[in-house]
Design an enzyme around this catalytic site. Sequence first.
Site, short mmCIF file in Angstrom:
data_model
loop_
_atom_site.label_atom_id
_atom_site.label_comp_id
_atom_site.label_asym_id
_atom_site.label_seq_id
_atom_site.Cartn_x
_atom_site.Cartn_y
_atom_site.Cartn_z
CD GLU A 166 48.19 -0.22 -14.11
OE1 GLU A 166 48.46 -1.34 -14.59
OE2 GLU A 166 49.03 0.68 -14.01
N PRO A 167 42.27 -2.03 -13.41
CG PRO A 167 40.18 -1.49 -12.50
CD PRO A 167 41.65 -1.14 -12.41
NE ARG B 211 40.14 -12.49 -24.53
CZ ARG B 211 39.67 -13.38 -23.69
NH1 ARG B 211 38.46 -13.89 -23.87
NH2 ARG B 211 40.39 -13.77 -22.67
CE1 TYR C 135 43.03 -6.33 -22.81
CE2 TYR C 135 41.67 -7.60 -21.31
CZ TYR C 135 42.68 -6.68 -21.53
OH TYR C 135 43.33 -6.11 -20.46
NE ARG D 14 40.40 -10.64 -18.46
CZ ARG D 14 40.96 -11.08 -19.60
NH1 ARG D 14 40.19 -11.49 -20.58
NH2 ARG D 14 42.27 -11.12 -19.75
N GLY E 29 43.89 -7.18 -13.42
CA GLY E 29 43.91 -8.63 -13.48
C GLY E 29 42.77 -9.44 -12.93
CB CYS F 162 39.80 -17.77 -46.44
SG CYS F 162 38.36 -17.24 -47.34
CD GLU F 163 43.95 -18.46 -40.25
OE1 GLU F 163 44.20 -17.54 -41.06
OE2 GLU F 163 44.54 -18.60 -39.18
N1 LLP Z 1 47.81 -3.23 -16.29
C1 LLP Z 1 48.76 -3.74 -17.10
C2 LLP Z 1 50.14 -3.28 -16.98
C3 LLP Z 1 48.41 -4.73 -18.03
O1 LLP Z 1 49.35 -5.24 -18.81
C4 LLP Z 1 47.07 -5.16 -18.13
C5 LLP Z 1 46.68 -6.16 -19.09
C6 LLP Z 1 46.11 -4.58 -17.28
C7 LLP Z 1 46.53 -3.61 -16.37
C8 LLP Z 1 44.67 -4.93 -17.32
O2 LLP Z 1 44.45 -6.26 -16.93
P1 LLP Z 1 42.94 -6.81 -16.80
O3 LLP Z 1 42.33 -6.14 -15.61
O4 LLP Z 1 42.22 -6.45 -18.05
O5 LLP Z 1 43.11 -8.26 -16.64
N2 LLP Z 1 44.46 -9.78 -24.59
C9 LLP Z 1 44.36 -10.63 -23.41
C10 LLP Z 1 44.59 -9.86 -22.16
C11 LLP Z 1 45.93 -9.16 -22.13
C12 LLP Z 1 46.13 -8.38 -20.88
C13 LLP Z 1 47.29 -7.50 -21.05
N3 LLP Z 1 47.51 -6.64 -19.94
C14 LLP Z 1 42.99 -11.31 -23.39
O6 LLP Z 1 42.22 -11.08 -24.32
O7 LLP Z 1 42.69 -12.07 -22.48
#
Ligand code: LLP
Length: 431
Positions: free
Chosen positions: A290-291, A330, A390, A293, A248, A360-361
């Site tokens: 769990e990074p 996004r 993403y 992004r 996150g 086409c949108e």
């Molecule tokens: N762990 C779990 C259980 C998750 O659901 C996620 C992201 C992560 C780790 C990784 O989170 P991060 O470090 O990447 O923030 N598609 C959206 C983001 C969806 C995130 C879903 N879960 C976007 O493009 O912003």
Amino acid sequence: MLSSNITRDENGALRFAGQSVPALAQRYGTPLYLMDEARIRANCRMYKNAFESAFGGAALPLYASKACSFRQMYRIMAEEGMGVDAVSRGEIHTAITAGFPAERIWFHGCGKTDADIRYALEQGVGCFIVDGMEELEALNAEAGRRGVRQKILLRVTPGIDPHTYEAVNTGRVDVKFGVPIGTGQALDFVRAALNSPNVAVDGLHCHVGSMVFDENVFEDTVDLMLAFMLTLRDTLGYTAGTLDLGGGYGVRYVDEDKQVDIPGRITALAAHLRSRAAELGLPVPYILMEPGRSIVADAGLTVYTVSAVKRIPGFKNHVIVDGGMTDNPRYCLYKARYTVLHAGRETGETAVFDLAGCCCESGDILQPAVTLPADIRRGEQVAVCTTGAYNYSMASNYNRQGRPPVVMLRDGESCIAVRREGLEDLCALDV
Ligand code: LLP
């Protein structure tokens, strides 16, 4: 510049990871995803080193591979000593066929089917992150049939609002993920797991959201999780050995975004965890995070070629490119912000344009109101920064557009990690 891997040469042409963006566009065509391998590795090492110094050996970062999944990515994660969070048979298959060790995969997902469970057991996935009661029962039964005792974490929802956007807010009590602590259901969930003979409960998991900038979100989460761990010890006599805090941390997409000092945050979090655990008389659990992004976002840049420029006097201007919501949905989904740069020259006299895709949108917009050279024209190239997370992983074939290739940049060289989807690929499944 937004990120240190984006620069311009003496003629104003954009460079990414030290390589000429126009030259790469010429060589590989557009639209084109570029990925800076050194940056991916540096981000992994940043987490590994911060975990090592903050938690000693008792912690491991898992790359949330939903952010960007293809074989070369898992090879990098294996070499960097990362674990991996996978959410589907597709991600597990990609990882394993890339040579990533199955025992270092943590298998997520709130809707695992019997087929998913069978597949992951067959592959010897290290740990299931069990999302609810039905999955627990199905997994316990299937593991029993196979004569194995599967290691699991139990996903619970601590009831935290991380103040991020709605679609990625996952910690609140009423979300679809995990089992809520606040309603008492999580206690029953843990009890049921401890009474399931074919699973070995390693600990707890939670994930409160993505794009988290607020300082105290993880500390607050730790407080709630430790309080729950105390309840578990007192009522069930169970002491959770592992605590997975999810992913996150937010990243910078535009200059105004804050830079999160991730090592600093992790150090503070570890200190907080130790002191709270001591106060409660609990052992400090093994920590997982769990990074996604923050490992890959700033390692990506997307290059497009301008197909059309439409100036509508008194209204607005559009720059239309050869990609769009198919390679980066996004903005359409989240109103996500991005930095857009001309790839060939510095901006002299400027104008404001919507950067639009070719679908086409009319909602197919990559970014509204971007500043580009006023005389920008067809055939020139633009780059969208920070597209490593993403983007490729959320790309689609809407309008039967082929997905762009992913080209890895390393040590002044480039190589294709995912090739461009051609016309025959688009029809490959049609009978
Ligand atoms: N762990 C779990 C259980 C998750 O659901 C996620 C992201 C992560 C780790 C990784 O989170 P991060 O470090 O990447 O923030 N598609 C959206 C983001 C969806 C995130 C879903 N879960 C976007 O493009 O912003």
